[in-house]
Design an enzyme around this catalytic site. Sequence first.
Site, PDB file in Angstrom:
ATOM      1  N   GLY A  60     -47.771 -59.034 -13.609  1.00 21.89           N
ATOM      2  CA  GLY A  60     -47.079 -60.171 -14.208  1.00 21.89           C
ATOM      3  C   GLY A  60     -46.144 -59.622 -15.261  1.00 21.89           C
ATOM      4  O   GLY A  60     -45.571 -58.541 -15.093  1.00 21.89           O
ATOM      5  N   ARG A  69     -43.872 -48.811 -20.296  1.00 23.42           N
ATOM      6  CA  ARG A  69     -43.483 -49.994 -19.524  1.00 23.42           C
ATOM      7  C   ARG A  69     -42.153 -49.778 -18.821  1.00 23.42           C
ATOM      8  O   ARG A  69     -41.290 -49.049 -19.290  1.00 23.42           O
ATOM      9  CB  ARG A  69     -43.362 -51.220 -20.445  1.00 23.42           C
ATOM     10  N   GLU A  87     -51.926 -55.456  -3.804  1.00 22.82           N
ATOM     11  CA  GLU A  87     -52.195 -56.742  -3.154  1.00 22.82           C
ATOM     12  C   GLU A  87     -51.033 -57.243  -2.301  1.00 22.82           C
ATOM     13  O   GLU A  87     -51.186 -58.199  -1.537  1.00 22.82           O
ATOM     14  CB  GLU A  87     -52.557 -57.798  -4.212  1.00 22.82           C
ATOM     15  N   ILE A 103     -42.846 -52.808  -8.753  1.00 26.12           N
ATOM     16  CA  ILE A 103     -41.988 -53.880  -9.262  1.00 26.12           C
ATOM     17  C   ILE A 103     -41.997 -53.813 -10.795  1.00 26.12           C
ATOM     18  O   ILE A 103     -43.013 -54.089 -11.419  1.00 26.12           O
ATOM     19  CB  ILE A 103     -42.467 -55.270  -8.803  1.00 26.12           C
ATOM     20  N   ARG A 104     -40.886 -53.412 -11.387  1.00 27.85           N
ATOM     21  CA  ARG A 104     -40.809 -53.220 -12.843  1.00 27.85           C
ATOM     22  C   ARG A 104     -42.029 -52.434 -13.320  1.00 27.85           C
ATOM     23  O   ARG A 104     -42.671 -52.783 -14.306  1.00 27.85           O
ATOM     24  CB  ARG A 104     -40.731 -54.568 -13.571  1.00 27.85           C
ATOM     25  N   CYS A 114     -50.318 -52.903 -12.410  1.00 30.87           N
ATOM     26  CA  CYS A 114     -49.004 -53.099 -13.035  1.00 30.87           C
ATOM     27  C   CYS A 114     -49.173 -53.594 -14.481  1.00 30.87           C
ATOM     28  O   CYS A 114     -49.612 -52.828 -15.337  1.00 30.87           O
ATOM     29  CB  CYS A 114     -48.155 -54.035 -12.188  1.00 30.87           C
ATOM     30  N   HIS A 163     -48.441 -52.651  -6.996  1.00 28.25           N
ATOM     31  CA  HIS A 163     -49.071 -53.900  -6.555  1.00 28.25           C
ATOM     32  C   HIS A 163     -49.759 -53.697  -5.206  1.00 28.25           C
ATOM     33  O   HIS A 163     -49.165 -53.955  -4.154  1.00 28.25           O
ATOM     34  CB  HIS A 163     -48.015 -55.013  -6.428  1.00 28.25           C
ATOM     35  N   SER A 184     -46.302 -58.350 -19.092  1.00 38.06           N
ATOM     36  CA  SER A 184     -47.394 -58.010 -20.007  1.00 38.06           C
ATOM     37  C   SER A 184     -47.304 -58.732 -21.354  1.00 38.06           C
ATOM     38  O   SER A 184     -48.336 -59.150 -21.901  1.00 38.06           O
ATOM     39  CB  SER A 184     -47.465 -56.496 -20.221  1.00 38.06           C
TER      40      SER A 184
END
Length: 200
Positions: free
Chosen positions: A47, A106, A173, A135-136, A79, A171, A49
């Site tokens: 998400g 980050r 998932e 992702i980021r 993440c 990620h 942070s």
Amino acid sequence: MLKIGILGLQGAVREHARAVKDCGAEAIDVKSIEQLEQLDGLILPGGESTTMRRLLDKSGFMEPLRAFAREGKPIFGTCAGLILLAKRLSNQEEAHLELMDITVERNSFGRQRESFEAEIAIAGVAEDKMTAVFIRAPHITEAGENVEVLAKYEGRIVTVREGQFLGCSFHPELTEDNRLTAYFLQMVEEYKMIENKICN
């Protein structure tokens, strides 16, 4: 059946729940502190942070999550969840739960538009490589002496384990490959076995 919580304040809760169910455990969307008591293990999903920290503070989750960890129950951070677990953040940012002896940077792989997939090998999980979705994504710049480095990508640490804690930069998932989730569930099974021996 193992009861695995997914912290449901933000992030890919549904996708983690699918992976947990596919591995044969019960997935619980955790939105209240009281739900923590019924869990065998917990996933902190990706998400944003800083937003997640604000929501954790607002809902009073910070100390109950630390208490959950003190009980020895396994926690898996992906993440942004990895960022929450870290004892130290680079650039002198304030750390969050401070549970894993790691330093995390980050957005070290770029912003949203620079998201990508890569094939990585993960020790004890996917020796023959698996697809990782970044992702980021953060990465781990330092790992303490008791932290096991399970995977690197382009020289950067992206998967670690320290006792009951598991963390990754990507990620897992978001693909159909559930091997890392299954590895976490194996950690939870081990915890349950130890807990049962102590109780008996």
